[in-house]
Design a protein around this motif. Structure first.
Motif, PDB file in Angstrom:
ATOM      1  N   MET A   1       0.849  -1.201   0.000  1.00 50.11           N
ATOM      2  CA  MET A   1       0.000   0.000   0.000  1.00 50.11           C
ATOM      3  C   MET A   1       0.876   1.239   0.000  1.00 50.11           C
ATOM      4  O   MET A   1       0.631   2.181  -0.765  1.00 50.11           O
ATOM      5  CB  MET A   1      -0.910  -0.016   1.236  1.00 50.11           C
ATOM      6  CG  MET A   1      -1.794   1.182   1.318  1.00 50.11           C
ATOM      7  SD  MET A   1      -3.115   1.021   0.139  1.00 50.11           S
ATOM      8  CE  MET A   1      -4.398   1.750   1.067  1.00 50.11           C
ATOM      9  N   ASN A   2       1.921   1.231   0.790  1.00 47.55           N
ATOM     10  CA  ASN A   2       2.845   2.364   0.839  1.00 47.55           C
ATOM     11  C   ASN A   2       3.602   2.515  -0.475  1.00 47.55           C
ATOM     12  O   ASN A   2       3.805   3.647  -0.934  1.00 47.55           O
ATOM     13  CB  ASN A   2       3.817   2.222   2.026  1.00 47.55           C
ATOM     14  CG  ASN A   2       3.133   2.405   3.354  1.00 47.55           C
ATOM     15  OD1 ASN A   2       2.122   3.121   3.452  1.00 47.55           O
ATOM     16  ND2 ASN A   2       3.631   1.744   4.377  1.00 47.55           N
ATOM     17  N   LYS A   3       4.008   1.414  -1.071  1.00 46.67           N
ATOM     18  CA  LYS A   3       4.683   1.472  -2.375  1.00 46.67           C
ATOM     19  C   LYS A   3       3.763   2.088  -3.419  1.00 46.67           C
ATOM     20  O   LYS A   3       4.202   2.864  -4.259  1.00 46.67           O
ATOM     21  CB  LYS A   3       5.110   0.072  -2.835  1.00 46.67           C
ATOM     22  CG  LYS A   3       6.278  -0.490  -2.088  1.00 46.67           C
ATOM     23  CD  LYS A   3       6.620  -1.893  -2.602  1.00 46.67           C
ATOM     24  CE  LYS A   3       7.675  -2.545  -1.762  1.00 46.67           C
ATOM     25  NZ  LYS A   3       7.990  -3.898  -2.233  1.00 46.67           N
ATOM     26  N   MET A   4       2.496   1.712  -3.364  1.00 44.92           N
ATOM     27  CA  MET A   4       1.533   2.247  -4.325  1.00 44.92           C
ATOM     28  C   MET A   4       1.369   3.754  -4.145  1.00 44.92           C
ATOM     29  O   MET A   4       1.308   4.502  -5.107  1.00 44.92           O
ATOM     30  CB  MET A   4       0.175   1.553  -4.166  1.00 44.92           C
ATOM     31  CG  MET A   4      -0.862   2.003  -5.174  1.00 44.92           C
ATOM     32  SD  MET A   4      -2.417   1.108  -5.064  1.00 44.92           S
ATOM     33  CE  MET A   4      -3.155   1.880  -3.649  1.00 44.92           C
ATOM     34  N   LEU A   5       1.313   4.198  -2.899  1.00 42.60           N
ATOM     35  CA  LEU A   5       1.130   5.633  -2.637  1.00 42.60           C
ATOM     36  C   LEU A   5       2.350   6.451  -3.078  1.00 42.60           C
ATOM     37  O   LEU A   5       2.194   7.602  -3.474  1.00 42.60           O
ATOM     38  CB  LEU A   5       0.835   5.852  -1.152  1.00 42.60           C
ATOM     39  CG  LEU A   5      -0.488   5.261  -0.657  1.00 42.60           C
ATOM     40  CD1 LEU A   5      -0.584   5.386   0.862  1.00 42.60           C
ATOM     41  CD2 LEU A   5      -1.672   5.918  -1.351  1.00 42.60           C
TER      42      LEU A   5
END
Length: 158
Positions: free
Chosen positions: A152-156
């Motif tokens: 999720m953090n990578k996507m953001l």
């Protein structure tokens, strides 16, 4: 008068003297249709017939059959076709990668997903929202919330 004209055209069209050749578009449409109905064997047989006749599939045709194989749980054959795709000079695209990632996620093979994601990026493809959502959902189903949050953090950040 018009009915006779239509009838004559239909008679000629059904005549055994006309040799209609199955072409790329017909094969691709048939494979896509069989794939959407999850008729794995029929889609795969049509794909094999298409290639045996020397008709070269494109990315869309490959993606249709790869998707069908993934949904059927036949990841080995799906990856073989992805390799055939490369050998025929085609470049797997983000759709191909997302299909394979989804197939691996369905089987819970998350280590393989990580490897495929790295391979995808090394080949110049950028993960998209579908890629990240598929992986995040798979980690959630596996109750690995730390990995889900990492993606999720990578996507953001991406």
């Amino acid at each position: 008068m018009q009915a006779e004209h239509i009838s004559e055209n239909c008679r000629r069209a059904s005549s055994p003297k006309i040799d209609l050749q199955t072409d790329f578009i017909a094969f691709s449409a048939y494979i896509n249709g069989r794939s959407r109905l999850d008729y794995v064997n029929e889609a795969y047989q049509a794909f094999a017939e298409m290639t045996s006749r020397g008709i070269v599939p494109n990315n869309i045709t490959y993606n249709s059959i790869i998707s069908t194989l993934c949904k059927a749980g036949n990841m080995t054959e799906a990856f073989k076709l992805e390799q055939n795709m490369r050998q025929s000079g085609l470049v797997p695209d983000i759709y191909t990668s997302n299909i394979l990632i989804d197939g691996l996620c369905r089987e819970g093979k998350l280590k393989m997903v990580d490897n495929l994601l790295l391979d995808m990026c090394s080949n110049g493809l950028t993960p998209d929202t579908v890629t990240y959502n598929t992986i995040i959902n798979a980690y959630c189903r596996a109750q690995d919330m730390n990995s889900a949050m990492n993606f999720m953090n990578k996507m953001l950040v991406a």
